[in-house]
Design an enzyme around this catalytic site. Structure first.
Site, PDB file in Angstrom:
ATOM      1  N   SER A   1       0.829  -1.205   0.000  1.00 64.61           N
ATOM      2  CA  SER A   1       0.000   0.000   0.000  1.00 64.61           C
ATOM      3  C   SER A   1       0.866   1.260   0.000  1.00 64.61           C
ATOM      4  O   SER A   1       0.367   2.344  -0.267  1.00 64.61           O
ATOM      5  CB  SER A   1      -0.889   0.009   1.247  1.00 64.61           C
ATOM      6  OG  SER A   1      -0.072   0.018   2.406  1.00 64.61           O
TER       7      SER A   1
ATOM      8  N   CYS B   1       2.779  -6.222  10.007  1.00 62.78           N
ATOM      9  CA  CYS B   1       2.538  -5.225   8.952  1.00 62.78           C
ATOM     10  C   CYS B   1       3.914  -4.800   8.476  1.00 62.78           C
ATOM     11  O   CYS B   1       4.813  -4.547   9.295  1.00 62.78           O
ATOM     12  CB  CYS B   1       1.781  -4.031   9.520  1.00 62.78           C
ATOM     13  SG  CYS B   1       1.777  -2.578   8.436  1.00 62.78           S
ATOM     14  N   THR B   2       4.098  -4.733   7.166  1.00 65.03           N
ATOM     15  CA  THR B   2       5.452  -4.493   6.647  1.00 65.03           C
ATOM     16  C   THR B   2       5.948  -3.059   6.882  1.00 65.03           C
ATOM     17  O   THR B   2       7.127  -2.782   6.697  1.00 65.03           O
ATOM     18  CB  THR B   2       5.521  -4.831   5.146  1.00 65.03           C
ATOM     19  OG1 THR B   2       4.478  -4.123   4.459  1.00 65.03           O
ATOM     20  CG2 THR B   2       5.367  -6.321   4.926  1.00 65.03           C
TER      21      THR B   2
ATOM     22  N   TYR C   1      -4.305   0.700   3.627  1.00 68.59           N
ATOM     23  CA  TYR C   1      -5.235  -0.363   3.232  1.00 68.59           C
ATOM     24  C   TYR C   1      -5.980  -0.923   4.455  1.00 68.59           C
ATOM     25  O   TYR C   1      -7.101  -1.410   4.334  1.00 68.59           O
ATOM     26  CB  TYR C   1      -4.457  -1.537   2.603  1.00 68.59           C
ATOM     27  CG  TYR C   1      -4.121  -1.421   1.135  1.00 68.59           C
ATOM     28  CD1 TYR C   1      -4.339  -0.250   0.409  1.00 68.59           C
ATOM     29  CD2 TYR C   1      -3.578  -2.524   0.469  1.00 68.59           C
ATOM     30  CE1 TYR C   1      -4.006  -0.188  -0.932  1.00 68.59           C
ATOM     31  CE2 TYR C   1      -3.257  -2.461  -0.882  1.00 68.59           C
ATOM     32  CZ  TYR C   1      -3.465  -1.292  -1.581  1.00 68.59           C
ATOM     33  OH  TYR C   1      -3.145  -1.230  -2.912  1.00 68.59           O
ATOM     34  N   GLY C   2      -5.310  -0.887   5.599  1.00 69.01           N
ATOM     35  CA  GLY C   2      -5.796  -1.594   6.800  1.00 69.01           C
ATOM     36  C   GLY C   2      -7.264  -1.401   7.145  1.00 69.01           C
ATOM     37  O   GLY C   2      -7.952  -2.370   7.433  1.00 69.01           O
TER      38      GLY C   2
ATOM     39  N   CYS D   1       2.857  -6.991   1.681  1.00 65.45           N
ATOM     40  CA  CYS D   1       1.870  -6.283   2.484  1.00 65.45           C
ATOM     41  C   CYS D   1       1.011  -7.344   3.156  1.00 65.45           C
ATOM     42  O   CYS D   1       0.384  -8.155   2.462  1.00 65.45           O
ATOM     43  CB  CYS D   1       1.026  -5.415   1.543  1.00 65.45           C
ATOM     44  SG  CYS D   1      -0.345  -4.577   2.337  1.00 65.45           S
ATOM     45  N   ASN D   2       0.985  -7.361   4.485  1.00 62.07           N
ATOM     46  CA  ASN D   2       0.169  -8.364   5.179  1.00 62.07           C
ATOM     47  C   ASN D   2      -1.312  -8.158   4.882  1.00 62.07           C
ATOM     48  O   ASN D   2      -2.071  -9.123   4.761  1.00 62.07           O
ATOM     49  CB  ASN D   2       0.379  -8.254   6.692  1.00 62.07           C
ATOM     50  CG  ASN D   2       1.752  -8.723   7.109  1.00 62.07           C
ATOM     51  OD1 ASN D   2       2.731  -8.008   6.948  1.00 62.07           O
ATOM     52  ND2 ASN D   2       1.823  -9.935   7.626  1.00 62.07           N
ATOM     53  N   THR D   3      -1.710  -6.886   4.775  1.00 63.25           N
ATOM     54  CA  THR D   3      -3.126  -6.581   4.571  1.00 63.25           C
ATOM     55  C   THR D   3      -3.589  -7.074   3.204  1.00 63.25           C
ATOM     56  O   THR D   3      -4.629  -7.730   3.082  1.00 63.25           O
ATOM     57  CB  THR D   3      -3.337  -5.055   4.706  1.00 63.25           C
ATOM     58  OG1 THR D   3      -2.799  -4.636   5.960  1.00 63.25           O
ATOM     59  CG2 THR D   3      -4.789  -4.687   4.616  1.00 63.25           C
TER      60      THR D   3
ATOM     61  N   GLU E   1       4.889   6.485   6.607  1.00 61.53           N
ATOM     62  CA  GLU E   1       4.806   7.096   5.271  1.00 61.53           C
ATOM     63  C   GLU E   1       5.406   8.499   5.277  1.00 61.53           C
ATOM     64  O   GLU E   1       5.899   8.967   4.263  1.00 61.53           O
ATOM     65  CB  GLU E   1       3.345   7.157   4.786  1.00 61.53           C
ATOM     66  CG  GLU E   1       2.758   5.821   4.375  1.00 61.53           C
ATOM     67  CD  GLU E   1       3.373   5.225   3.107  1.00 61.53           C
ATOM     68  OE1 GLU E   1       3.743   5.990   2.206  1.00 61.53           O
ATOM     69  OE2 GLU E   1       3.503   3.981   3.053  1.00 61.53           O
TER      70      GLU E   1
HETATM   71  N1  DGL Z   1       2.146  -2.497   4.902  1.00 61.54           N
HETATM   72  C1  DGL Z   1       0.865  -3.037   5.038  1.00 61.54           C
HETATM   73  C2  DGL Z   1       0.776  -4.331   5.754  1.00 61.54           C
HETATM   74  O1  DGL Z   1       1.734  -5.056   5.743  1.00 61.54           O
HETATM   75  C3  DGL Z   1      -0.356  -2.213   4.956  1.00 61.54           C
HETATM   76  C4  DGL Z   1      -0.547  -1.094   5.852  1.00 61.54           C
HETATM   77  C5  DGL Z   1      -1.775  -0.328   5.462  1.00 61.54           C
HETATM   78  O2  DGL Z   1      -1.809   0.176   4.347  1.00 61.54           O
HETATM   79  O3  DGL Z   1      -2.694  -0.236   6.286  1.00 61.54           O
HETATM   80  O4  DGL Z   1      -0.219  -4.688   6.299  1.00 61.54           O
END
Ligand code: DGL
Length: 274
Positions: A13, A186-187, A44-45, A75-77, A154
């Site tokens: 994201s 979350c990355t 994205y979360g 991205c985990n999300t 960010e």
């Molecule tokens: N870096 C993302 C993750 O690993 C997403 C964070 C987001 O956009 O909320 O979940």
């Protein structure tokens, strides 16, 4: 036909996936990489799963149009919301996704209490539930979102007072419950590990899954005959759906390397225009 010399596609994201790219560069500096950060939609979360699925599909098409030989959903999300869908939609493409590292945490905890930090969508997804069900037997898993933290990363604010306040609010109650391990689910979060370590102390182990994910990328490339021969220096190309200048100035801070960043635009939730 996919060739060894084609690039690896990586997306997130925003800048979070750079924590995975950093590990990939350390392990496979010879590989070319195309990175897409969806700053136009970050975070994205808190978004609905279906919308994250659309974005992930659009980004995948964008990366495939540039001959990506493998795609890292860094991205985990997006992995929670879309990895299964992407594998069904693009069966010929090798994907590597993220899942919270509950397994190593459960294996190594001595207090029997571990913390997981991730976004709301990651905790809602079936992937997280299955990881906890498979690996967390006899271990207490404390899970928490970190509202606002993705935005701080960010902005490149890795250790200011607001970033510290967000983390303290989440971590201090976990410390009271005797966690000895914290999983970065979350990355974006590995970039604040130095600050996390200041808050929880050095006795608490913080798990960044990026090196293990990079190893998995390598294994998959080797298994598919797609690994580029070692020795050369791979190139990197960066795209963002947000402000290219802002991302460009963060690259040296977060990745330790500089590069041009190109801005692109979403035509619809499913299509990116170059
Ligand atoms: N870096 C993302 C993750 O690993 C997403 C964070 C987001 O956009 O909320 O979940």
């Amino acid at each position: 036909m996919t060739s060894q010399n084609h690039p690896i596609g990586v997306f997130d994201s925003g800048v979070g996936g750079l924590s995975v790219l950093r590990a990939m560069r350390a392990q496979m500096p010879e590989e070319d990489v195309i990175y897409f950060g969806d700053q136009g939609h970050v975070p994205y979360g808190p978004r609905p799963m279906q919308q994250i699925q659309h974005f992930s599909e659009g980004i995948t098409r964008f990366l495939l149009a540039q001959n990506a030989k493998l795609i890292v959903v860094a991205c985990n999300t997006a992995s929670a919301a879309a990895l299964k869908h992407l594998r069904e939609k693009f069966p010929e493409v090798p994907f590597v996704g993220m899942e919270p590292a509950v397994k190593p945490a459960a294996e190594h905890t001595r207090t029997g209490v571990v913390g997981v930090l991730a976004t709301p969508a990651t905790f809602q997804g079936a992937l997280y539930a299955s990881v906890v069900e498979r690996f967390a037997h006899g271990v207490q898993v404390l899970q928490h979102t970190c509202p606002g933290l993705v935005g701080q990363v960010e902005q490149g604010d890795l250790d200011g007072p607001r970033t510290r306040a967000i983390l303290e609010e989440v971590l201090l109650p976990m410390m009271e419950q005797h966690i000895d391990t914290v999983v970065m689910g979350c990355t974006h979060y590995p970039f604040v590990i130095p600050l996390i370590q200041q808050i929880v102390g050095t006795d608490v182990r913080v798990i960044d899954p990026a090196p293990a994910v990079a190893r998995q990328v390598r294994r998959l490339l080797e298994a598919g005959g797609l690994k580029r021969s070692e020795g050369g220096a791979g190139s990197m190309r960066f795209y963002t759906s947000g402000d290219a200048g802002a991302v460009q100035s963060l690259l040296p801070v977060l990745l330790g390397e500089s590069s041009q960043v190109q801005a692109v635009h979403w035509k619809s939730d499913l299509e990116i225009e170059r």
